[in-house]
Design an enzyme around this catalytic site. Structure first.
Site, PDB file in Angstrom:
ATOM      1  N   LYS A  79       0.833  -1.194   0.000  1.00 22.75           N
ATOM      2  CA  LYS A  79       0.000   0.000   0.000  1.00 22.75           C
ATOM      3  C   LYS A  79       0.869   1.245   0.000  1.00 22.75           C
ATOM      4  O   LYS A  79       1.991   1.212   0.502  1.00 22.75           O
ATOM      5  CB  LYS A  79      -0.852   0.027   1.281  1.00 22.75           C
ATOM      6  CG  LYS A  79      -2.034  -0.908   1.278  1.00 22.75           C
ATOM      7  CD  LYS A  79      -2.838  -0.746   2.569  1.00 22.75           C
ATOM      8  CE  LYS A  79      -4.005  -1.707   2.594  1.00 22.75           C
ATOM      9  NZ  LYS A  79      -5.014  -1.487   1.551  1.00 22.75           N
TER      10      LYS A  79
ATOM     11  N   ARG B  56     -10.577 -11.293   1.745  1.00 23.75           N
ATOM     12  CA  ARG B  56     -11.421 -12.353   1.176  1.00 23.75           C
ATOM     13  C   ARG B  56     -10.712 -13.702   1.222  1.00 23.75           C
ATOM     14  O   ARG B  56     -11.356 -14.739   1.284  1.00 23.75           O
ATOM     15  CB  ARG B  56     -11.822 -11.961  -0.268  1.00 23.75           C
ATOM     16  CG  ARG B  56     -10.656 -11.760  -1.191  1.00 23.75           C
ATOM     17  CD  ARG B  56     -11.021 -10.964  -2.440  1.00 23.75           C
ATOM     18  NE  ARG B  56     -11.031  -9.510  -2.186  1.00 23.75           N
ATOM     19  CZ  ARG B  56     -11.316  -8.594  -3.116  1.00 23.75           C
ATOM     20  NH1 ARG B  56     -11.641  -8.958  -4.340  1.00 23.75           N
ATOM     21  NH2 ARG B  56     -11.287  -7.312  -2.821  1.00 23.75           N
TER      22      ARG B  56
HETATM   23  N1  BES Z   1      -8.363  -3.569   4.311  1.00 23.53           N
HETATM   24  C1  BES Z   1      -8.433  -3.164   2.954  1.00 23.53           C
HETATM   25  C2  BES Z   1      -9.701  -2.367   2.666  1.00 23.53           C
HETATM   26  C3  BES Z   1      -9.696  -0.931   3.112  1.00 23.53           C
HETATM   27  C4  BES Z   1      -8.863   0.000   2.505  1.00 23.53           C
HETATM   28  C5  BES Z   1     -10.567  -0.516   4.071  1.00 23.53           C
HETATM   29  C6  BES Z   1      -8.906   1.308   2.897  1.00 23.53           C
HETATM   30  C7  BES Z   1     -10.624   0.806   4.461  1.00 23.53           C
HETATM   31  C8  BES Z   1      -9.781   1.723   3.877  1.00 23.53           C
HETATM   32  C9  BES Z   1      -8.446  -4.379   2.040  1.00 23.53           C
HETATM   33  O1  BES Z   1      -7.689  -5.456   2.460  1.00 23.53           O
HETATM   34  C10 BES Z   1      -7.867  -3.945   0.740  1.00 23.53           C
HETATM   35  O2  BES Z   1      -6.721  -3.604   0.723  1.00 23.53           O
HETATM   36  N2  BES Z   1      -8.671  -3.943  -0.300  1.00 23.53           N
HETATM   37  C11 BES Z   1      -8.237  -3.513  -1.586  1.00 23.53           C
HETATM   38  C12 BES Z   1      -8.759  -4.480  -2.616  1.00 23.53           C
HETATM   39  C13 BES Z   1      -8.162  -4.287  -3.976  1.00 23.53           C
HETATM   40  C14 BES Z   1      -6.731  -4.676  -3.999  1.00 23.53           C
HETATM   41  C15 BES Z   1      -8.964  -5.123  -4.961  1.00 23.53           C
HETATM   42  C16 BES Z   1      -8.781  -2.103  -1.806  1.00 23.53           C
HETATM   43  O3  BES Z   1      -9.904  -1.828  -1.381  1.00 23.53           O
HETATM   44  O4  BES Z   1      -8.069  -1.294  -2.379  1.00 23.53           O
HETATM   45 MN    MN Z   2      -5.642  -5.289   1.835  1.00 22.94          MN
END
Ligand code: BES
Ligand code: MN
Ligand code: ZN
Length: 535
Positions: free
Chosen positions: A317, A391
């Site tokens: 990230k 997931r």
């Molecule tokens: N934990 C995150 C989701 C999230 C991100 C919640 C920011 C609240 C704020 C999750 O694991 C994630 O990183 N999801 C990705 C999925 C993508 C790679 C398809 C996302 O939402 O960017």
């Molecule tokens: Mn994630």
């Protein structure tokens, strides 16, 4: 981990710092800085408001110089003092405003707090909550040791005395919540020790008492969820969550079992284990059971995402606000908080909490984009993005849930940033293809004032999850990112009634008010209360 030391870093070495903290939830033993707990009891009392002897009495006033029934009683006893104050223009009655008066003649309480209730004699639920919260916040600013909220007499559209009492207790618990465990200096002790809800009629007493008992239980569940969410990821590790589950089990007579990595290997939880590969912290799979009904009664299964820190893994990230990924276990925290509330309320229902928990870290052994893993269900998954890890841990938990022959399974997860884009921070995203279950959960959210919105789960979206190499891909591209995440989960939840709550926008607040909200404990407990009473 050595008790009392903040330890564990990305590289896994133990770091001893000069600061030592209680790392146990609520463990204030030894020379550690203590968590000052203000134990505020909430109870009900039937009495004429002017006769109630307490440090502060709160009554409602409306715009246009209108008084609530309780305020009118005080006004009469005080020879019109309250009405005169409104006439002077010093209190306009708007929702969220308060005005404090001292030594009002004819009134037994030392202080009178006027609480703005807005324009209409029938309040909107949201305004009632806001007024109650403002009242408790204002009382906390005084030196009052006890207080009586005489706010249950005003009417709120669509809700009864029990609801109002429950909301009062919840508003109080919200206003009282502090997270000060990681501060080195002891916070100043607050004077408030007791809050009472005053009611005008004996007829309302049973409902109000039930509402307050529920509000206290839900509030305590939310506090637990918030504490776990707010704790930093170097304290709140998967092992820590497992310890807390064990502790909760002892306190509330819940059955707790923690599966270790080797157990998960035996079960074939290849998706969950693939996320844990990059971390030095061992993954845990927590099974926590509340038995409130007969052995044969099929349980409600709650599954909570327990990523104690989400770096994104190899699909790292960006740095901005990455600290907030300590909140990526708020689904897990809400399951523990809800179980605590259910146990305290002695709900006549069987409930199983399942918490797959791990860190999502980059590292030499971490999963790489393109890796293919086999889930417990047997379906193979192409990991196109290691940041779509929630997931991956949930799908194995959903397969594991089958063994409980559940009446329903609800998973709760901070699953997608896309859900925040779709719905903001107002409601959680609800996914299910069972219309009756959708109605039930939406109604529970409305009633608890912890709302959700039903999103689509149509077959059309499954297209986006096609993989050239495995049965399914773990991402579906940018369009409808929250929907495709839910579609992915649905492939593992085909053998029972299932719903998914994406709480990415509701589980915590960012910015100046940064912190865990305790949501969706209120929604889930409302859902369970209703299920328990309908059976
Ligand atoms: N934990 C995150 C989701 C999230 C991100 C919640 C920011 C609240 C704020 C999750 O694991 C994630 O990183 N999801 C990705 C999925 C993508 C790679 C398809 C996302 O939402 O960017
Ligand atoms: Mn994630
Ligand atoms: Zn995540």
């Amino acid at each position: 981990m050595e008790p009392g030391n903040v330890s564990g870093t990305a590289r896994g070495e133990h770091v001893k710092t000069a600061l030592t903290w209680p790392v146990q939830y609520g463990d204030n033993s030894g020379a550690h800085p203590r968590l000052l707990e203000v134990k505020v009891e909430f109870s009900t009392k039937v009495a004429a408001p002017e006769k109630l002897a307490c440090a502060c009495i709160a009554v409602g006033v409306f715009e246009a110089q209108k008084l609530s029934v309780a305020a009118r009683s005080l006004d009469r006893a005080a020879g019109g003092r309250i009405h005169a104050l409104l006439k002077s223009g010093d209190m306009d009655g708007k929702v969220g405003t308060t005005r404090l008066l001292y030594h009002v003649p004819g009134v037994a309480a030392e202080r009178v707090l006027l609480v703005g209730m807005g324009k209409d004699a029938k309040l909107k639920p949201r305004d009632y909550r806001e007024a109650a919260r403002a009242a408790v916040a204002a009382i906390l600013d005084t030196g009052a040791v006890d207080a009586c909220l005489y706010l249950a007499g005003v009417s709120v559209s669509g809700h009864d005395a029990a609801w109002k009492a429950r909301q009062l207790a919840l508003a109080a618990s919200d206003a009282l919540y502090r997270f000060e465990r990681m501060k080195s200096k002891k916070p100043a002790r607050r004077s408030l020790e007791r809050i009472v809800a005053g009611i005008e009629s004996k007829l309302d007493a049973p409902g109000a008492e039930r509402g307050i008992a529920q509000g206290n239980a839900i509030g305590a569940g939310m506090d637990l969820a918030r504490d776990l969410g707010n704790l930093p990821a170097n304290v709140c590790t998967p092992s820590y969550l497992a310890e807390q589950a064990n502790k909760l089990g002892k306190q509330w007579k819940l059955g707790v079992k923690v599966l270790e990595r080797a157990d998960m290997e035996k079960l074939g939880m290849g998706a969950l284990l693939s996320v844990a590969r990059g971390s030095r912290q061992p993954p845990k799979f927590i099974v926590i059971r509340y038995r409130g009904a007969g052995k044969k009664d099929r349980p409600v299964v709650l599954v909570g995402k327990g990523i104690t820190f989400d770096t994104g893994g190899i699909s790292l990230k960006p740095g901005a606000e990455m600290d907030e990924m300590k909140f990526d276990m708020c689904g897990a925290a809400s399951v523990l908080g809800t179980l605590r509330a259910a146990a305290e309320m002695k709900l006549k229902l069987n409930i199983v909490g399942l918490i797959p928990t791990t860190e999502n870290m980059p590292g030499g052994a971490a999963s790489k984009p393109g890796d293919i893993v086999t889930s417990m269900s047997g379906q193979t998954i192409e990991i196109l993005n290691t940041d779509a890890e929630g997931r991956l841990i949930l799908c194995d938990a959903l397969t594991y849930a089958e063994r409980f022959k559940p009446q329903v399974v609800v998973d709760i997860a901070t699953l997608t940033g896309a859900c925040v884009i779709a719905l903001g921070h107002v409601c959680s995203g609800l996914y299910t293809d069972k219309p009756a279950l959708a109605r039930e959960l939406l109604a529970a959210g409305d009633e608890a004032w912890d709302r959700a919105w039903h999103m689509p789960l149509w077959d059309d979206y499954h297209e986006q999850l096609k993989s050239n190499f495995a049965d399914v891909a773990n991402i579906g591209g940018r369009p409808a990112g929250s929907v495709t995440a839910a579609c992915f989960l649905s492939r593992f939840a085909r053998n029972y009634d299932w719903a998914h709550l994406d709480i990415a926008g509701t589980a915590w607040r960012s910015g100046k008010e940064k912190g865990s909200t305790g949501r969706p404990v209120p929604l889930l407990t409302s859902f369970l209360i209703k299920r328990a009473s309908d059976d």
